[in-house]
Write a protein that holds these residues in place. Structure first.
Motif, PDB file in Angstrom:
ATOM      1  N   GLY A   1      30.819 -15.390  36.602  1.00 26.32           N
ATOM      2  CA  GLY A   1      31.750 -16.513  36.664  1.00 26.32           C
ATOM      3  C   GLY A   1      31.899 -17.040  38.083  1.00 26.32           C
ATOM      4  O   GLY A   1      31.969 -18.260  38.310  1.00 26.32           O
TER       5      GLY A   1
ATOM      6  N   CYS B   1      37.437 -18.952  43.501  1.00 31.65           N
ATOM      7  CA  CYS B   1      37.057 -18.470  42.173  1.00 31.65           C
ATOM      8  C   CYS B   1      38.284 -17.925  41.438  1.00 31.65           C
ATOM      9  O   CYS B   1      39.281 -17.534  42.063  1.00 31.65           O
ATOM     10  CB  CYS B   1      36.005 -17.361  42.281  1.00 31.65           C
TER      11      CYS B   1
ATOM     12  N   GLN C   1      30.177  -9.671  34.273  1.00 30.41           N
ATOM     13  CA  GLN C   1      30.595 -10.946  33.699  1.00 30.41           C
ATOM     14  C   GLN C   1      31.505 -11.701  34.669  1.00 30.41           C
ATOM     15  O   GLN C   1      31.405 -12.929  34.795  1.00 30.41           O
ATOM     16  CB  GLN C   1      31.297 -10.716  32.361  1.00 30.41           C
ATOM     17  N   HIS C   2      32.395 -10.987  35.341  1.00 28.88           N
ATOM     18  CA  HIS C   2      33.274 -11.637  36.319  1.00 28.88           C
ATOM     19  C   HIS C   2      32.448 -12.183  37.487  1.00 28.88           C
ATOM     20  O   HIS C   2      32.672 -13.309  37.950  1.00 28.88           O
ATOM     21  CB  HIS C   2      34.320 -10.652  36.826  1.00 28.88           C
TER      22      HIS C   2
END
Length: 311
Positions: free
Chosen positions: A95, A11, A91-92
């Protein structure tokens, strides 16, 4: 008894101490169908200071019917720690989940995608479920929000902040279980065996000998920087995300929860996906989905035929 397989996905975002621009997120994959490429995927995501093995009981129940994926959110469990602690935010995390879903899709096409999220895992689920068509391999079909919603009681955040990131050390698994239980009685009744099973994956051996908690203590930094004003501003955005959800939605609430209020649960039933709400007596924040009645509610919701999804 079936056991999960540990996998990883690469990631974006630098891992601590590696000098690389990426990090690995671990996920536990359960499959008892005899079909490792089962098209029905259920993603189960844990709370703030927890890890993916929290869902062992639920996953064993669902694994004969689906490909069950239980990630260790970055900074927890078997996943890398981040170089920048301020990236420990929803939000991270969302992702990272998109990267995981893309990897799963490459391995075998996903035809049906469901999400079970406890507390923080539910917030991540709201972000993922509100994404427009085409971003995910398939849209989230059914969403379980376990004791969380767009409005989070500030007093609960203050309570969590009192222990998050504390440098706890334990001389034995049994001592750890007793101490963690003293901090977690709001989870509701558990047998000693159930609590030990939940405790073991929470621990790591230190070089000095004692056990420590599995997560990066730095996850407390962005949490500690949150102000009441910022939380209130974030609530408006979360309601926008919730209203954009098209998945059939089930909200679970501990009757004694200090994080998800009755008023918020009622509002979630009346707007957006108009969630069905189920409350568990004798439980606060958050139901662990270990008790048979809790598991059965989730199982029935996720495995019901399409026309019965809201039953």
């Amino acid at each position: 008894m079936i056991e999960p397989r540990l996998n990883y996905v690469s990631c974006a975002g630098a891992a601590a101490g590696t000098g690389q621009d990426s990090h690995r997120m671990a996920y536990w994959e359960w499959n008892a169908t005899g079909n490792p490429q089962h098209p029905h995927v259920v993603v189960c995501v844990h709370g703030l200071s927890r890890q993916g093995r929290d869902f062992d009981t639920l996953a064993r129940t669902l694994a004969p019917h689906a490909r069950v994926i239980c990630p260790d959110v970055v900074g927890r469990g078997e996943s890398d720690w981040l170089a920048d602690p301020m990236q420990y935010e929803v939000q991270h995390y969302a992702g990272d989940m998109l990267a995981m879903l893309q990897q799963l899709q490459q391995q075998a096409p996903i035809e049906s995608l469901d999400w079970v999220g406890t507390s923080m895992g539910g917030l991540i689920g709201m972000v993922v479920s509100s994404l427009p068509p085409g971003v995910l391999p398939v849209s989230v079909r059914r969403l379980v929000l376990n004791d969380v919603g767009p409005a989070i009681e500030w007093s609960a955040l203050e309570r969590i902040g009192e222990y998050l990131g504390a440098p706890l050390r334990f001389e034995s698994i049994e001592q750890a279980a007793a101490q963690l239980w003293a901090m977690s009685t709001s989870f509701g009744p558990h047998t000693p065996e159930q609590w030990l099973a939940l405790t073991r994956p929470m621990l790591r051996k230190t070089p000095e000998g004692p056990y420590r908690l599995h997560y990066d203590p730095a996850i407390a930094q962005p949490f500690g920087a949150l102000t009441r004003e910022a939380a209130e501003q974030g609530e408006a955005l979360l309601w926008q995300l919730y209203d954009a959800i098209r998945a059939q939605t089930l909200v679970l609430r501990g009757a004694q929860s200090d994080l998800l209020s009755v008023a918020t649960a009622q509002a979630m039933a009346g707007r957006g996906p108009k969630a069905r709400c189920v409350e568990f007596a004798g439980v606060g924040h958050a139901p662990t989905l270990v008790a048979a009645d809790q598991v059965e509610v989730v199982r029935e919701f996720l495995l019901a035929p399409p026309q019965q999804g809201r039953a």
